[in-house]
Enzyme design. Structure first.
Site, PDB file in Angstrom:
ATOM      1  N   HIS A 188      -0.550   0.800 -10.137  1.00  0.00           N
ATOM      2  CA  HIS A 188      -1.373   0.031  -9.248  1.00  0.00           C
ATOM      3  C   HIS A 188      -2.147  -0.994 -10.077  1.00  0.00           C
ATOM      4  CE1 HIS A 188      -3.510   0.426  -5.035  1.00  0.00           C
ATOM      5  NE2 HIS A 188      -3.649  -1.125  -5.631  1.00  0.00           N
TER       6      HIS A 188
ATOM      7  N   ASP B 285       4.357  -0.033  -7.447  1.00  0.00           N
ATOM      8  CA  ASP B 285       3.212  -0.235  -8.040  1.00  0.00           C
ATOM      9  C   ASP B 285       2.077   0.520  -7.134  1.00  0.00           C
ATOM     10  OD1 ASP B 285       1.283  -1.525  -9.878  1.00  0.00           O
ATOM     11  OD2 ASP B 285       0.434  -2.611  -8.091  1.00  0.00           O
TER      12      ASP B 285
ATOM     13  N   ARG C  67       0.951  -1.196  -0.092  1.00  0.00           N
ATOM     14  CA  ARG C  67      -0.003  -0.052  -0.020  1.00  0.00           C
ATOM     15  C   ARG C  67       0.836   1.382  -0.010  1.00  0.00           C
ATOM     16  NH1 ARG C  67      -3.316  -2.186  -2.012  1.00  0.00           N
ATOM     17  NH2 ARG C  67      -5.400  -2.863  -1.494  1.00  0.00           N
TER      18      ARG C  67
ATOM     19  N   GLU D 119      -2.209   8.897  -5.298  1.00  0.00           N
ATOM     20  CA  GLU D 119      -2.771   8.119  -6.413  1.00  0.00           C
ATOM     21  C   GLU D 119      -3.661   8.941  -7.131  1.00  0.00           C
ATOM     22  OE1 GLU D 119      -3.285   3.976  -6.041  1.00  0.00           O
ATOM     23  OE2 GLU D 119      -1.280   3.725  -5.153  1.00  0.00           O
TER      24      GLU D 119
END
Length: 320
Positions: free
Chosen positions: A280, A256, A232, A261
């Site tokens: 992601h 990722d 996360r 975000e």
């Protein structure tokens, strides 16, 4: 007849699941709620639900025995004190992504260990540059991989690392089942960081893990080591990571997930030649994930009907 409520947002996958659940379990009343405004009334006499129950609705769901979390790592606020105190059992889909995410981790490791990012940059420039790579190769047969968080993802990552000859250190409160490596408690993390050629973090975002990856920990890593975050974004302070990369405290990163975000346009990470960014998507297009998710939902629905214990139960205090 037990009542199972599918909460919004409702998509085509959920609609298909509902048809199949009704066929498999005719003794279960499966209700679909398309509009959020209708959710409180539908939940009032529900025995189980798929989705999120807001704090203001929770006091009215006295019969609720099972709340199926759609996410292994849900948004901030999905868990809250009143939910932790409520007798409802929460189940999440951990384990259904493990192989896909572990393969994504190995992609980062192989690319970073061989300097692929530098050669890809040269390729984009149309430049034949045998000296493009700015860091030495990492020989996986002698490398040490530290995996922070040994759940299904960490265990599968360790299994995939074994054929390359990597040594693996798993950091987890444990105990955990099968794990191809040395398992140590979280209190040992800082002592072992300097041994790692790759630091892979898979942990969820919790009060304990928020920004655990910071300037102090990056400074404890080898300057030849790579940081991989597949868990996360809120576990890593991006400003501290950028500083560590700029200062050469670590050799590079595979990311990722991000504190913010989407990663903002113009963020320094976009231009770093030693960083691999994926948006992601480690399991975004994996074709078998919806079916795996449905099988988990169906199994817990069967257990609801039969009065058996649920699977993938979450510790609501810890959020996982």
């Amino acid at each position: 007849m037990p009542k199972y409520v599918m909460l919004p947002p409702i998509d085509d996958d959920i609609r298909e699941w509902v048809v199949r659940m009704r066929e498999e379990l005719p003794e279960l009343n499966v209700v679909v709620v398309e509009d959020e405004a209708d959710a409180p009334r539908a939940l009032a006499d529900a025995d189980a639900a798929y989705g999120w129950v807001p704090p203001e609705v929770l006091p009215s769901v006295e019969r609720l025995r099972l709340l199926q979390n759609p996410y292994a790592g849900p948004f901030v606020g999905w868990y809250y004190p009143e939910l932790a105190q409520h007798p409802v059992t929460v189940s999440n889909p951990r384990g259904i992504y493990s192989d896909h995410i572990a393969q994504h981790i190995l992609m980062y490791m192989l690319a970073l260990s061989r300097g692929l990012t530098y050669y890809m940059s040269a390729q984009a420039d149309g430049r034949w540059d045998r000296l493009a790579r700015k860091h030495g190769y990492v020989d996986l047969s002698t490398a040490t991989v530290l995996i922070n968080g040994v759940g299904g993802i960490g265990a599968e990552t360790a299994r995939l690392c074994a054929p390359f000859g990597c040594g693996v250190i798993g950091v987890d409160p444990g105990p955990y089942g099968r794990f191809d490596g040395e398992l140590v408690p979280p209190t040992e993390l800082d002592k072992r960081l300097a041994e790692a050629d790759f630091v892979v973090t898979t942990v969820p975002h919790t009060p304990e893990t928020e920004f655990m990856w910071n300037a102090e920990r990056f400074a404890s890593m080898k300057p030849t080591a790579y940081f991989i975050n597949i868990g996360r974004g809120m576990t890593c302070k991006l400003d501290d990571l950028v500083a560590a990369l700029d200062d050469g405290e670590i050799a590079g990163a595979g990311l990722d997930v991000f504190e913010i975000e989407p990663l903002p346009e113009g963020h320094p990470l976009w231009q770093m030649e030693n960083v691999i960014i994926t948006p992601h998507i480690a399991v975004a297009d994996a074709a078998n994930i919806p079916e795996r998710r449905f099988e988990l939902i169906l199994e817990n629905a069967r257990r609801l009907v039969d009065g058996r214990e649920f699977i993938n139960v979450v510790d609501k205090q810890k959020w996982y």
